[in-house]
Design a protein around this motif. Structure first.
Motif, PDB file in Angstrom:
ATOM      1  N   THR A   5      46.854  76.329  30.008  1.00  0.00           N
ATOM      2  CA  THR A   5      45.631  76.715  30.729  1.00  0.00           C
ATOM      3  C   THR A   5      45.671  78.188  31.096  1.00  0.00           C
ATOM      4  O   THR A   5      44.667  78.916  30.931  1.00  0.00           O
ATOM      5  CB  THR A   5      45.467  75.849  32.001  1.00  0.00           C
ATOM      6  OG1 THR A   5      45.425  74.479  31.619  1.00  0.00           O
ATOM      7  CG2 THR A   5      44.215  76.205  32.761  1.00  0.00           C
ATOM      8  N   ASN A   6      46.815  78.655  31.586  1.00  0.00           N
ATOM      9  CA  ASN A   6      46.941  80.076  31.940  1.00  0.00           C
ATOM     10  C   ASN A   6      46.775  80.967  30.719  1.00  0.00           C
ATOM     11  O   ASN A   6      46.111  82.011  30.790  1.00  0.00           O
ATOM     12  CB  ASN A   6      48.287  80.346  32.604  1.00  0.00           C
ATOM     13  CG  ASN A   6      48.368  79.745  33.990  1.00  0.00           C
ATOM     14  OD1 ASN A   6      47.353  79.426  34.595  1.00  0.00           O
ATOM     15  ND2 ASN A   6      49.584  79.575  34.494  1.00  0.00           N
ATOM     16  N   ARG A   7      47.364  80.572  29.610  1.00  0.00           N
ATOM     17  CA  ARG A   7      47.232  81.380  28.388  1.00  0.00           C
ATOM     18  C   ARG A   7      45.784  81.415  27.892  1.00  0.00           C
ATOM     19  O   ARG A   7      45.300  82.461  27.460  1.00  0.00           O
ATOM     20  CB  ARG A   7      48.146  80.837  27.291  1.00  0.00           C
ATOM     21  CG  ARG A   7      49.601  81.127  27.554  1.00  0.00           C
ATOM     22  CD  ARG A   7      50.473  80.592  26.463  1.00  0.00           C
ATOM     23  NE  ARG A   7      51.871  80.793  26.782  1.00  0.00           N
ATOM     24  CZ  ARG A   7      52.862  80.332  26.071  1.00  0.00           C
ATOM     25  NH1 ARG A   7      52.617  79.612  24.989  1.00  0.00           N
ATOM     26  NH2 ARG A   7      54.104  80.564  26.424  1.00  0.00           N
ATOM     27  N   ALA A  48      43.560  84.670  27.650  1.00  0.00           N
ATOM     28  CA  ALA A  48      42.949  85.038  26.366  1.00  0.00           C
ATOM     29  C   ALA A  48      41.432  85.163  26.508  1.00  0.00           C
ATOM     30  O   ALA A  48      40.820  86.054  25.904  1.00  0.00           O
ATOM     31  CB  ALA A  48      43.296  83.994  25.303  1.00  0.00           C
ATOM     32  N   GLU A  49      40.830  84.300  27.296  1.00  0.00           N
ATOM     33  CA  GLU A  49      39.381  84.384  27.515  1.00  0.00           C
ATOM     34  C   GLU A  49      39.014  85.611  28.327  1.00  0.00           C
ATOM     35  O   GLU A  49      38.006  86.266  28.063  1.00  0.00           O
ATOM     36  CB  GLU A  49      38.870  83.135  28.255  1.00  0.00           C
ATOM     37  CG  GLU A  49      38.732  81.915  27.412  1.00  0.00           C
ATOM     38  CD  GLU A  49      38.206  80.727  28.232  1.00  0.00           C
ATOM     39  OE1 GLU A  49      37.969  80.872  29.450  1.00  0.00           O
ATOM     40  OE2 GLU A  49      38.054  79.665  27.633  1.00  0.00           O
ATOM     41  N   ALA A  87      38.762  94.008  29.292  1.00  0.00           N
ATOM     42  CA  ALA A  87      38.739  95.244  28.497  1.00  0.00           C
ATOM     43  C   ALA A  87      37.343  95.852  28.505  1.00  0.00           C
ATOM     44  O   ALA A  87      37.190  97.085  28.628  1.00  0.00           O
ATOM     45  CB  ALA A  87      39.188  94.948  27.072  1.00  0.00           C
ATOM     46  N   ILE A  88      36.318  95.023  28.390  1.00  0.00           N
ATOM     47  CA  ILE A  88      34.939  95.517  28.413  1.00  0.00           C
ATOM     48  C   ILE A  88      34.628  96.113  29.788  1.00  0.00           C
ATOM     49  O   ILE A  88      34.015  97.182  29.880  1.00  0.00           O
ATOM     50  CB  ILE A  88      33.951  94.379  28.054  1.00  0.00           C
ATOM     51  CG1 ILE A  88      34.110  94.020  26.577  1.00  0.00           C
ATOM     52  CG2 ILE A  88      32.516  94.764  28.373  1.00  0.00           C
ATOM     53  CD1 ILE A  88      33.353  92.772  26.159  1.00  0.00           C
ATOM     54  N   ARG A  89      35.065  95.464  30.859  1.00  0.00           N
ATOM     55  CA  ARG A  89      34.842  96.012  32.209  1.00  0.00           C
ATOM     56  C   ARG A  89      35.514  97.363  32.377  1.00  0.00           C
ATOM     57  O   ARG A  89      34.929  98.290  32.929  1.00  0.00           O
ATOM     58  CB  ARG A  89      35.383  95.037  33.267  1.00  0.00           C
ATOM     59  CG  ARG A  89      34.453  93.933  33.592  1.00  0.00           C
ATOM     60  CD  ARG A  89      34.936  93.170  34.845  1.00  0.00           C
ATOM     61  NE  ARG A  89      34.324  91.877  34.841  1.00  0.00           N
ATOM     62  CZ  ARG A  89      34.946  90.723  34.754  1.00  0.00           C
ATOM     63  NH1 ARG A  89      36.252  90.687  34.704  1.00  0.00           N
ATOM     64  NH2 ARG A  89      34.276  89.604  34.744  1.00  0.00           N
TER      65      ARG A  89
END
Length: 130
Positions: free
Chosen positions: A96-98, A102-103, A109-111
């Motif tokens: 779940t953490n991964r 990943a999501e 990065a966009i922010r």
């Protein structure tokens, strides 16, 4: 007198036997044979009681051993189940953490990029202060 002696000779052994039988019934050790029989009976009774006590002890020991084994096996099964459940839960949390990382990585990065561009635009459109 002779008649009395004959009667006494016939009746006396019968009376003695009758008296011995009633006395032997009252006290079993009145004669050697009955005393030996009573000793044998006592030994048989004592042996029977000892065997009964030994059987109870063996049964109790077997029951205790069975219960201990059962509790040990149950404990080991419970520990193995808890350990497996814990490992599965840990693996699920890791996955779940991964997935979340990943999501969120592209979003983050966009922010960052947007914030940097906003900062660059602000810097480019702002007059310097002297």
């Amino acid at each position: 007198m002779r008649v009395v002696q004959k009667i006494a000779a016939l009746v006396l052994p019968v009376a003695v036997l009758a008296g011995a039988a009633s006395a032997a019934h009252a006290d079993p050790c009145l004669s050697i044979g009955s005393c030996a029989q009573q000793g044998v009976n006592n030994q048989i009774s004592t042996t029977r009681n000892a065997i009964g006590q030994d059987a109870k002890q063996v049964t109790s020991g077997v029951t205790t051993t069975r219960d201990n084994l059962k509790n040990g096996v149950t404990s080991r099964v419970d520990n193995a189940r808890n350990s497996a459940t814990s490992r599965v839960t840990s693996a699920e949390q890791s996955v779940t953490n991964r997935v979340n990382t990943a999501e969120n990585a592209p979003k983050n990065a966009i922010r960052k990029q947007r914030n940097r561009l906003s900062s660059d635009v602000r810097d480019a459109t702002t007059l310097p202060h002297f």
